[in-house]
Design an enzyme around this catalytic site. Sequence first.
Site, PDB file in Angstrom:
ATOM      1  N   GLU A 183       0.819  -1.232   0.000  1.00 45.64           N
ATOM      2  CA  GLU A 183       0.000   0.000   0.000  1.00 45.64           C
ATOM      3  C   GLU A 183       0.845   1.271   0.000  1.00 45.64           C
ATOM      4  O   GLU A 183       0.483   2.273   0.612  1.00 45.64           O
ATOM      5  CB  GLU A 183      -0.980  -0.032   1.184  1.00 45.64           C
ATOM      6  N   GLU A 288      -5.321  -7.788  -1.021  1.00 45.99           N
ATOM      7  CA  GLU A 288      -6.083  -7.446   0.190  1.00 45.99           C
ATOM      8  C   GLU A 288      -7.348  -6.744  -0.234  1.00 45.99           C
ATOM      9  O   GLU A 288      -7.320  -5.852  -1.081  1.00 45.99           O
ATOM     10  CB  GLU A 288      -5.315  -6.467   1.083  1.00 45.99           C
TER      11      GLU A 288
END
Length: 364
Positions: A183, A288
């Site tokens: 991320e 995710e």
Amino acid sequence: MRLFFFSSFFFSIINLSAQSNLVDQKALPSVVNLSGHLRSWSKDHILFGHQDALAYGVYWKKHRSNRSDVKDLVKSHPAVVGWEISKLGQGPLNIDSVDFKSMQKWMVKVHKQGGINSISWHMDNFVTGGNSWDTAGSVVSHILPGGDKHADYCTKLDRFVDFLQGLKYRGELIPIIFRPFHEHTGSWFWWGKNLCTPDEYKELWHFTIEYLRDKKETHQLLYAYSPDVVNDTIEYLERYPGDLHVDIMGLDDYRDVGTNADHSKLGKRLEMLVDLAEKHQKIAALTETGQERIPEPEFWTKTLLAQMLHSNKSKQIAYVMVWRNARPSHHYGPFKGHASANDFQKFVKNNAIWLMKDLPKWNK
Ligand code: BMA
């Protein structure tokens, strides 16, 4: 005999070409094998994954009896199980109070039962001593070669190598998907977009892989790159470490499955991801995602499945992993008694979705 010679010859060629595509040219046969299977399965199937699945569920803690919330509901563990190694080397427990020794046992158990393990790392801040959400201190520049915290970073990686060495089944190291510095297109972790330059990020990635692979001779890993939601391929590739350093092109996307979001954006983003992975000859994965507490009772089929099966492209992701079932106010997976439980049963009945029990034996 001749037939045997030719078939084993072709098999080695196939294996060699699979290997030549990997970050690690000395990857263990089981790693090559896993990568080859992920590629071929992804044509028709999407593996379902869940973070910390065997360690605890929403209403139970640390169980020794091979339990998971998903298994309680649909009689099989998820096909992929994610693990978190934040705090490794600092004490017996990770950030979520899972002890590393049990984690290793669960990981071997997952492998033994035919599942796949993935590791993420919410690494603490090397400058301030805070956690990975502490973005002070230009950490990346300090831990790169030449930085004053570089030795500390290497020591951290050494602890990771020790941990990996403990992951053996029948005397053989087991293959793991390693998904570091995730991320990073957002700025909530110290390795995020506003906290280091694209070059620094890439250098950190290169150094990490080369240290593990070349210096420590760790050959057990497939490397997954997993930015957060990006708008286009330019943004996706801005900090991409390059084809020689990435095996899996991932995406972490909570935004598009949010209760107020336009879910159709997920399907389109997955198309972009699969397209990109095809061009770079990588495996694509939704590394995710999830809806916190799953307020939509038909989330699994109407949102997640519908978007993953949006087109022939989007459905070619190798796996999808939802985040952990920590407690009633913080969970992303289904469990018995949850309002979306019936819908999850429908979700796993779809031929495209594979749980651990559905995986052909790949790990012999
Ligand atoms: C976050 C949350 C935290 C957890 C961290 C690492 O997304 O689930 O509660 O500590 O991941 O697992």
